[in-house]
Design a protein around this motif. Structure first.
Motif, PDB file in Angstrom:
ATOM      1  N   LYS A  66       0.856  -1.191   0.000  1.00 50.14           N
ATOM      2  CA  LYS A  66       0.000   0.000   0.000  1.00 50.14           C
ATOM      3  C   LYS A  66       0.887   1.234   0.000  1.00 50.14           C
ATOM      4  O   LYS A  66       1.911   1.288   0.651  1.00 50.14           O
ATOM      5  N   SER A  67       0.456   2.210  -0.777  1.00 51.77           N
ATOM      6  CA  SER A  67       1.257   3.415  -0.931  1.00 51.77           C
ATOM      7  C   SER A  67       0.842   4.465   0.086  1.00 51.77           C
ATOM      8  O   SER A  67      -0.043   4.261   0.903  1.00 51.77           O
ATOM      9  N   ILE A  92      -5.933   8.469  -7.163  1.00 46.48           N
ATOM     10  CA  ILE A  92      -6.381   9.842  -7.361  1.00 46.48           C
ATOM     11  C   ILE A  92      -5.195  10.770  -7.154  1.00 46.48           C
ATOM     12  O   ILE A  92      -4.571  10.765  -6.094  1.00 46.48           O
ATOM     13  N   THR A  93      -4.867  11.528  -8.178  1.00 46.23           N
ATOM     14  CA  THR A  93      -3.880  12.607  -8.035  1.00 46.23           C
ATOM     15  C   THR A  93      -4.559  13.895  -8.482  1.00 46.23           C
ATOM     16  O   THR A  93      -5.409  13.887  -9.361  1.00 46.23           O
ATOM     17  N   ASP A  94      -4.203  14.972  -7.857  1.00 40.23           N
ATOM     18  CA  ASP A  94      -4.873  16.260  -8.114  1.00 40.23           C
ATOM     19  C   ASP A  94      -3.811  17.343  -8.226  1.00 40.23           C
ATOM     20  O   ASP A  94      -3.633  18.154  -7.319  1.00 40.23           O
ATOM     21  N   PRO A  95      -3.075  17.369  -9.326  1.00 41.79           N
ATOM     22  CA  PRO A  95      -1.921  18.280  -9.398  1.00 41.79           C
ATOM     23  C   PRO A  95      -2.284  19.757  -9.363  1.00 41.79           C
ATOM     24  O   PRO A  95      -1.416  20.591  -9.109  1.00 41.79           O
ATOM     25  N   ARG A  96      -3.542  20.121  -9.614  1.00 40.01           N
ATOM     26  CA  ARG A  96      -3.918  21.537  -9.575  1.00 40.01           C
ATOM     27  C   ARG A  96      -4.332  21.990  -8.179  1.00 40.01           C
ATOM     28  O   ARG A  96      -4.589  23.161  -7.954  1.00 40.01           O
ATOM     29  N   ASN A  97      -4.433  21.032  -7.260  1.00 38.61           N
ATOM     30  CA  ASN A  97      -4.800  21.384  -5.897  1.00 38.61           C
ATOM     31  C   ASN A  97      -3.565  21.929  -5.170  1.00 38.61           C
ATOM     32  O   ASN A  97      -2.501  21.321  -5.205  1.00 38.61           O
ATOM     33  N   SER A  99      -2.661  21.816  -2.213  1.00 36.22           N
ATOM     34  CA  SER A  99      -2.115  20.921  -1.190  1.00 36.22           C
ATOM     35  C   SER A  99      -1.431  19.689  -1.781  1.00 36.22           C
ATOM     36  O   SER A  99      -0.856  18.880  -1.045  1.00 36.22           O
ATOM     37  N   PHE A 100      -1.464  19.534  -3.098  1.00 36.70           N
ATOM     38  CA  PHE A 100      -0.886  18.357  -3.729  1.00 36.70           C
ATOM     39  C   PHE A 100       0.636  18.382  -3.620  1.00 36.70           C
ATOM     40  O   PHE A 100       1.281  19.398  -3.870  1.00 36.70           O
ATOM     41  N   LYS A 101       1.196  17.239  -3.250  1.00 37.51           N
ATOM     42  CA  LYS A 101       2.646  17.075  -3.198  1.00 37.51           C
ATOM     43  C   LYS A 101       3.021  15.895  -4.077  1.00 37.51           C
ATOM     44  O   LYS A 101       2.526  14.782  -3.898  1.00 37.51           O
ATOM     45  N   GLU A 102       3.884  16.135  -5.035  1.00 30.81           N
ATOM     46  CA  GLU A 102       4.274  15.103  -5.986  1.00 30.81           C
ATOM     47  C   GLU A 102       5.055  13.991  -5.277  1.00 30.81           C
ATOM     48  O   GLU A 102       6.063  14.246  -4.608  1.00 30.81           O
ATOM     49  N   ASP A 103       4.568  12.768  -5.386  1.00 28.63           N
ATOM     50  CA  ASP A 103       5.279  11.625  -4.810  1.00 28.63           C
ATOM     51  C   ASP A 103       5.560  10.556  -5.858  1.00 28.63           C
ATOM     52  O   ASP A 103       6.045   9.466  -5.527  1.00 28.63           O
ATOM     53  N   GLY A 104       5.230  10.857  -7.107  1.00 33.12           N
ATOM     54  CA  GLY A 104       5.531   9.924  -8.183  1.00 33.12           C
ATOM     55  C   GLY A 104       4.577   8.774  -8.323  1.00 33.12           C
ATOM     56  O   GLY A 104       4.761   7.916  -9.195  1.00 33.12           O
ATOM     57  N   LEU A 105       3.542   8.704  -7.485  1.00 36.78           N
ATOM     58  CA  LEU A 105       2.613   7.574  -7.515  1.00 36.78           C
ATOM     59  C   LEU A 105       1.562   7.790  -8.586  1.00 36.78           C
ATOM     60  O   LEU A 105       0.988   8.863  -8.711  1.00 36.78           O
ATOM     61  N   ARG A 106       1.306   6.744  -9.358  1.00 35.57           N
ATOM     62  CA  ARG A 106       0.366   6.797 -10.469  1.00 35.57           C
ATOM     63  C   ARG A 106      -0.451   5.501 -10.503  1.00 35.57           C
ATOM     64  O   ARG A 106      -0.307   4.632  -9.653  1.00 35.57           O
ATOM     65  N   ALA A 129      -0.551  11.965 -14.366  1.00 34.04           N
ATOM     66  CA  ALA A 129      -0.956  12.308 -13.001  1.00 34.04           C
ATOM     67  C   ALA A 129      -2.392  12.805 -13.081  1.00 34.04           C
ATOM     68  O   ALA A 129      -2.656  13.996 -13.268  1.00 34.04           O
ATOM     69  N   GLU A 130      -3.335  11.898 -12.948  1.00 31.61           N
ATOM     70  CA  GLU A 130      -4.749  12.212 -13.083  1.00 31.61           C
ATOM     71  C   GLU A 130      -5.544  11.507 -11.993  1.00 31.61           C
ATOM     72  O   GLU A 130      -5.016  10.631 -11.300  1.00 31.61           O
ATOM     73  N   SER A 131      -6.788  11.916 -11.830  1.00 32.15           N
ATOM     74  CA  SER A 131      -7.614  11.384 -10.737  1.00 32.15           C
ATOM     75  C   SER A 131      -8.498  10.264 -11.251  1.00 32.15           C
ATOM     76  O   SER A 131      -9.619  10.489 -11.717  1.00 32.15           O
TER      77      SER A 131
END
Length: 547
Positions: A66-67, A92-97, A99-106, A129-131
């Protein structure tokens, strides 16, 4: 009528969680998946925990890592042709938010070894990187390789309008994929919601051959009271949205109107007025699309599972049965609003239908409807409606033999191989009052179906070998014709059932014919087939009894 009366007097299902070994295992997401391809459905819990079926008892075989962010959905399919299912895990990734922090998870693909073990593989689906909420496998181009459609939601959850593009990946057959979204005409535009070509937040996806042309179409469940999409397969690698002309997009009320009472409540609460919604925001919050030939007329109907609130007004769509009018009706859907009778108060109610599915609960030859009302605390239960055969359904929830509160994802399968369809159901505490959360058992449930045995009804079950996703099986008994399709995913968060095509045939000891249309369109017919049997079939092979 005696068997019918007996069904009414006994519990339709018995709790098999303890005897099967799943008792105490928490989880909202559940799925039947035949991990080791032995013909008996295994269980995946919370998208990562693998339980192998050993004669109706489940033994934990392992767990995927689990990530930092939990997986939002899971889907299973044999992407490399080795005979064993592989898993796609969604995030779920939300790059425009902000509070988003890039962790490379997809999104990820994990290749199964047929023993409960999985290895992560770079496949091409982890590019964006999409939700991602849901996905389904299908063979859209009929080349014998599994393709993948990924349903993506908001690109910025704080705005709640615009969305990432949902994506179609063409399988190469070796566990890698090519993004063909734009080539297929599915990319759409990053534009305001009033643009018909704008991307819409998708929470569920289902595939089926809606127009009986032998090619799989894609049904997309849209959130935010925006219109659903029905992507017709053009048979040339492209798709066309025909939701508006078929009524799959939403009902006829496009007014977006709120009542005067709701407008006054809003003004008091927020200190400002609220206007009516625009037409493009007058549809539904659709999560699941359960497809089946409900009325036995040879084409696929759909039940849409939708969240609706009393305050949203009549233009906000409810859950509804869409009856396919077939070739004579131009493949349009008729909205049978009164088929599933629901009793709700005049106001202050919410309908949280997030997961839906079809099964023949008592093997009488008619499909019945299960709804998991998985959101909002008012009546957050698993519910069953039994089909009467005249286009109407009766609420049999009290006859289930259990009242499952906080119902989440559902999956249907015959885990004990007795020919009756059992129910695997998850438990989710979302929106439950704090006092209930303190005492609520959050374990998954496994409910063994006893209805068919009590009624004395028979079955026929067929499992197709090879990459059979998209195949259609028809069972003919006298004037009755029943259809099942092999699905690679249905609706929200990777909803899936076991891989068998299972038919209730009432008292028939034999059926006149079993007709198999393979994904490439080739058809095989087998006549005078016995019932109360589990069969397996390879293309161009004999119909083989396995149990």
């Amino acid at each position: 009528m005696l068997e019918f009366a007996l069904v009414l007097l006994v519990q339709l299902f018995e709790d098999s969680s303890a005897v099967s070994g799943l008792k105490g295992e928490p989880g909202a997401a559940v799925a039947f998946v035949d991990i080791d391809a032995d013909g008996a459905p295994d269980v995946v819990v919370e998208k990562t925990k693998i339980f192998l079926n050993r004669g109706g008892k489940f033994v934990k075989a392992g767990e995927l890592p689990k990530s930092a962010r939990d997986y939002s959905g899971m889907q299973a399919g044999d992407v490399n042709g080795d005979g064993f299912p592989d898993l796609v895990l969604l995030r779920i990734t939300d790059p425009r938010n902000p509070s988003f922090k890039e962790d490379g998870l997809r999104n990820e693909l994990w290749i199964g070894d047929g023993k409960g073990g999985f290895t992560r593989k770079e496949s091409g689906i982890e590019t964006y990187a999409e939700s991602s909420i849901s996905a389904c496998f299908l063979d859209y181009d009929r080349d014998g390789r599994l393709d993948l459609f990924v349903a993506n939601a908001f690109d910025d959850w704080s705005r709640g309008e615009r969305a990432h593009p949902s994506r179609l990946f063409r399988g190469r057959g070796d566990g890698t994929f090519e993004d063909v979204t734009e080539k297929a005409g599915l990319l759409l535009k990053d534009a305001p919601g009033d643009d018909p070509k704008a991307r819409r937040p998708a929470f569920g996806v289902t595939h089926t051959d809606w127009d009986n042309d032998g090619w799989q179409d894609i049904l997309v469940c849209t959130y935010g009271r925006q219109a659903n999409r029905l992507w017709r397969n053009n048979r040339d690698g492209t798709f066309t949205d025909v939701a508006a002309e078929t009524t799959f997009d939403g009902d006829d009320d496009r007014s977006g109107a709120y009542t005067d009472e709701v407008k006054e409540l809003f003004r008091r609460r927020h200190g400002r007025p609220i206007g009516d919604e625009p037409a493009w925001r007058s549809h539904g919050n659709t999560f699941d699309a359960g497809v089946a030939d409900v009325d036995g007329d040879g084409d696929m109907d759909v039940f849409l599972g939708t969240i609706q609130h009393w305050w949203a007004g009549p233009s906000s769509d409810r859950s509804v049965l869409l009856v396919n009018q077939g070739v004579a009706g131009g493949w349009k859907f008729k909205r049978a609003a009164d088929a599933i009778r629901r009793v709700v108060p005049e106001k202050n109610w919410d309908l949280g239908d997030q997961h839906v599915g079809w099964l023949d609960v008592d093997n009488d030859g008619r499909l019945d409807l299960v709804i998991a009302m998985s959101d909002y605390p008012e009546g957050q239960y698993l519910r069953l409606w039994r089909q009467n055969g005249d286009g109407t359904f009766d609420d049999w929830t009290e006859k289930l033999g259990f009242l499952w509160e906080a119902a989440s994802q559902i999956s249907f399968g015959d885990f004990d191989r007795d020919g009756a369809t059992d129910i695997l159901v998850g438990t989710k505490g979302m929106r439950l009052p704090p006092e209930k959360l303190k005492t609520k058992d959050m374990s998954v449930g496994l409910w063994r179906n006893r209805a068919a045995a009590v009624a004395g009804n028979r079955f026929l079950s067929l499992r197709l070998g090879g990459r059979a996703v998209g195949a259609r099986v028809t069972v003919v008994t006298g004037a009755s014709r029943q259809i099942r399709e092999v699905y690679g995913g249905l609706g929200l968060a990777g909803h899936r059932d076991d891989e068998e095509c299972r038919f209730g045939v009432a008292k028939a000891e034999r059926v006149d014919a079993v007709i198999v249309r393979w994904p490439d369109g080739e058809t095989e017919t087998f006549e005078d087939v016995g019932t109360n049997r589990h069969y397996a079939l390879e293309k161009h092979g004999a119909l083989r009894i396995v149990k």
